[in-house]
Design an enzyme around this catalytic site. Structure first.
Site, PDB file in Angstrom:
ATOM      1  N   GLU A 228       0.829  -1.199   0.000  1.00  0.00           N
ATOM      2  CA  GLU A 228       0.000   0.000   0.000  1.00  0.00           C
ATOM      3  C   GLU A 228       0.866   1.253   0.000  1.00  0.00           C
ATOM      4  O   GLU A 228       1.640   1.477   0.923  1.00  0.00           O
ATOM      5  CB  GLU A 228      -0.913   0.037   1.220  1.00  0.00           C
ATOM      6  CG  GLU A 228      -1.836   1.243   1.219  1.00  0.00           C
ATOM      7  CD  GLU A 228      -2.818   1.260   2.370  1.00  0.00           C
ATOM      8  OE1 GLU A 228      -3.924   1.786   2.194  1.00  0.00           O
ATOM      9  OE2 GLU A 228      -2.473   0.741   3.452  1.00  0.00           O
TER      10      GLU A 228
ATOM     11  N   GLU B  51       2.643  10.108   6.393  1.00  0.00           N
ATOM     12  CA  GLU B  51       2.726   8.839   7.124  1.00  0.00           C
ATOM     13  C   GLU B  51       4.043   8.121   6.914  1.00  0.00           C
ATOM     14  O   GLU B  51       4.473   7.363   7.792  1.00  0.00           O
ATOM     15  CB  GLU B  51       1.564   7.923   6.725  1.00  0.00           C
ATOM     16  CG  GLU B  51       0.213   8.457   7.174  1.00  0.00           C
ATOM     17  CD  GLU B  51      -0.914   7.442   7.004  1.00  0.00           C
ATOM     18  OE1 GLU B  51      -0.632   6.266   6.699  1.00  0.00           O
ATOM     19  OE2 GLU B  51      -2.072   7.846   7.180  1.00  0.00           O
TER      20      GLU B  51
ATOM     21  N   ASP C 106      -5.824   3.344  -2.529  1.00  0.00           N
ATOM     22  CA  ASP C 106      -6.539   3.927  -1.389  1.00  0.00           C
ATOM     23  C   ASP C 106      -6.824   5.384  -1.717  1.00  0.00           C
ATOM     24  O   ASP C 106      -5.895   6.189  -1.878  1.00  0.00           O
ATOM     25  CB  ASP C 106      -5.675   3.800  -0.132  1.00  0.00           C
ATOM     26  CG  ASP C 106      -6.373   4.269   1.135  1.00  0.00           C
ATOM     27  OD1 ASP C 106      -7.042   5.324   1.086  1.00  0.00           O
ATOM     28  OD2 ASP C 106      -6.232   3.605   2.177  1.00  0.00           O
TER      29      ASP C 106
ATOM     30  N   PHE D 160      -7.830   7.871   0.002  1.00  0.00           N
ATOM     31  CA  PHE D 160      -7.286   8.839   0.958  1.00  0.00           C
ATOM     32  C   PHE D 160      -5.860   9.229   0.583  1.00  0.00           C
ATOM     33  O   PHE D 160      -5.526  10.406   0.484  1.00  0.00           O
ATOM     34  CB  PHE D 160      -7.330   8.246   2.370  1.00  0.00           C
ATOM     35  CG  PHE D 160      -6.642   9.085   3.415  1.00  0.00           C
ATOM     36  CD1 PHE D 160      -7.169  10.309   3.806  1.00  0.00           C
ATOM     37  CD2 PHE D 160      -5.467   8.643   4.008  1.00  0.00           C
ATOM     38  CE1 PHE D 160      -6.537  11.076   4.778  1.00  0.00           C
ATOM     39  CE2 PHE D 160      -4.833   9.397   4.981  1.00  0.00           C
ATOM     40  CZ  PHE D 160      -5.368  10.624   5.369  1.00  0.00           C
ATOM     41  N   HIS D 161      -5.013   8.245   0.346  1.00  0.00           N
ATOM     42  CA  HIS D 161      -3.619   8.531   0.019  1.00  0.00           C
ATOM     43  C   HIS D 161      -3.485   9.105  -1.388  1.00  0.00           C
ATOM     44  O   HIS D 161      -2.630   9.964  -1.638  1.00  0.00           O
ATOM     45  CB  HIS D 161      -2.782   7.263   0.192  1.00  0.00           C
ATOM     46  CG  HIS D 161      -2.807   6.736   1.587  1.00  0.00           C
ATOM     47  ND1 HIS D 161      -2.200   7.388   2.640  1.00  0.00           N
ATOM     48  CD2 HIS D 161      -3.393   5.635   2.115  1.00  0.00           C
ATOM     49  CE1 HIS D 161      -2.399   6.707   3.755  1.00  0.00           C
ATOM     50  NE2 HIS D 161      -3.122   5.639   3.467  1.00  0.00           N
TER      51      HIS D 161
ATOM     52  N   ARG E 270     -10.927  12.024   5.618  1.00  0.00           N
ATOM     53  CA  ARG E 270     -11.086  10.615   6.024  1.00  0.00           C
ATOM     54  C   ARG E 270     -12.384  10.394   6.789  1.00  0.00           C
ATOM     55  O   ARG E 270     -12.475   9.543   7.680  1.00  0.00           O
ATOM     56  CB  ARG E 270      -9.886  10.118   6.823  1.00  0.00           C
ATOM     57  CG  ARG E 270      -9.510   8.682   6.435  1.00  0.00           C
ATOM     58  CD  ARG E 270      -8.216   8.213   7.044  1.00  0.00           C
ATOM     59  NE  ARG E 270      -7.663   7.116   6.256  1.00  0.00           N
ATOM     60  CZ  ARG E 270      -6.478   6.556   6.471  1.00  0.00           C
ATOM     61  NH1 ARG E 270      -5.715   7.001   7.456  1.00  0.00           N
ATOM     62  NH2 ARG E 270      -6.042   5.572   5.706  1.00  0.00           N
TER      63      ARG E 270
ATOM     64  N   GLU F 285     -12.198   2.667   4.829  1.00  0.00           N
ATOM     65  CA  GLU F 285     -11.235   2.939   5.899  1.00  0.00           C
ATOM     66  C   GLU F 285     -11.373   4.420   6.247  1.00  0.00           C
ATOM     67  O   GLU F 285     -10.901   5.284   5.508  1.00  0.00           O
ATOM     68  CB  GLU F 285      -9.807   2.629   5.468  1.00  0.00           C
ATOM     69  CG  GLU F 285      -8.796   2.857   6.586  1.00  0.00           C
ATOM     70  CD  GLU F 285      -7.374   2.522   6.184  1.00  0.00           C
ATOM     71  OE1 GLU F 285      -6.525   2.344   7.095  1.00  0.00           O
ATOM     72  OE2 GLU F 285      -7.086   2.443   4.972  1.00  0.00           O
TER      73      GLU F 285
END
Length: 291
Positions: free
Chosen positions: A169, A175, A202, A204-205, A233, A262
């Site tokens: 991922e 992060e 993902d 979000f990322h 998020r 998520e």
């Protein structure tokens, strides 16, 4: 190597037709399972660290060895899961050449063995773990990348021993400083001779990194799993992010897999149902299935 599931060629940018409806789940710890399943989730994506396995002592010790992790026998009984998240604790230092690969292997045998007992055949296990893969201060970046590649290889091999697929991922720069986009994740795997491994998309990322959705469409053949959230998020449907455009890019590029929410919940019991409904409504594969 593309899997039969996700290696289909896109049909002029349209989502592939599904023989049965796609499935939608939620990444969650054990205490939220009942509420999420009651809200209509098709599956739970369990977190591994502190949930599927729990410390039996100090976890990762000060000497770099792994000890004291065990399967959590108190988990609620439920249907087998197709995917798992939060594989590695931050203390493991996956990109540190001084951290012994034998310790990584020992930990993963415990973690993945416990996950396999709860998994559907061929389940995916997400290797994100941003803190664990952050490059140590003072370490040459090339050496850190090589060590992380070796750690990924160990995870791949131990996963295969248990019938699980490890998927890498990409995480945004807040992060981790190692592999931030889908493009970088695929290039990293190819660079180190792991072209058979696949990645996670993902939203979000992707949004935090500003990776174009057309890139996601083009790379969808290497995507094994998808995570989704809304802006900040928040649960899907509560923000302004392009949920439908993200899912259309994945489906148009040939991705046929599951989609897991998520996000951060204010009240999972009241929010999970509307969030799952928002994801289904945004996914062209749901409409194409006739569900």
């Amino acid at each position: 190597m593309q899997s039969p599931q996700n290696g289909q060629s896109p049909q002029h940018g349209r989502p592939p037709k599904h023989g049965r409806p796609p499935q939608y789940g939620v990444i969650a710890p054990d205490q939220d399972v009942d509420a999420i399943l009651a809200a209509g989730a098709d599956y739970i994506e369990p977190t591994i660290v502190g949930n599927v396995i729990v410390p039996d002592g100090d976890g990762v010790d000060d000497g770099g060895g792994v000890g004291g992790w065990r399967a959590n026998t108190a988990l609620r009984t439920r249907a087998a899961s197709p995917s798992f998240a939060v594989l590695v604790p931050g203390a493991m230092r996956l990109s540190d050449p001084d951290f012994p690969l034998a310790s990584t292997r020992d930990y993963l045998r415990t973690a993945l063995g416990a996950a396999a007992d709860l998994a559907r055949p061929g389940a995916t296990v997400v290797l994100g773990s941003g803190a664990a893969r952050r490059m140590p201060e003072g370490v040459d970046p090339d050496a850190a990348r090589l060590q992380f590649a070796r750690s990924v290889e160990v995870a791949r091999d131990v996963g295969a021993e248990h019938g699980l697929e490890i998927v890498l991922e990409p995480l945004h720069r807040g992060e981790t400083d190692l592999i931030n986009t889908v493009t970088e994740a695929i290039a990293f795997l190819d660079e180190f001779g792991m072209g058979e491994l696949r990645v996670v998309a993902d939203l979000f990322h992707i949004m935090r990194e500003g990776e174009p959705l057309e890139v996601i469409r083009a790379r969808a053949g290497r995507v094994a799993h998808a995570h989704i959230a809304d802006s900040g998020r928040t649960p899907p449907g509560q923000g302004e992010w392009p949920l439908a455009e993200f899912l259309e890019a994945l489906r148009g590029g040939g991705y046929r897999g599951h989609v897991s929410i998520e996000c951060t919940w204010a009240d999972v019991a009241s929010e999970a149902g509307p969030a799952l409904a928002a994801v289904r409504a945004a996914d062209p594969a749901w409409a194409a299935s006739g569900a």
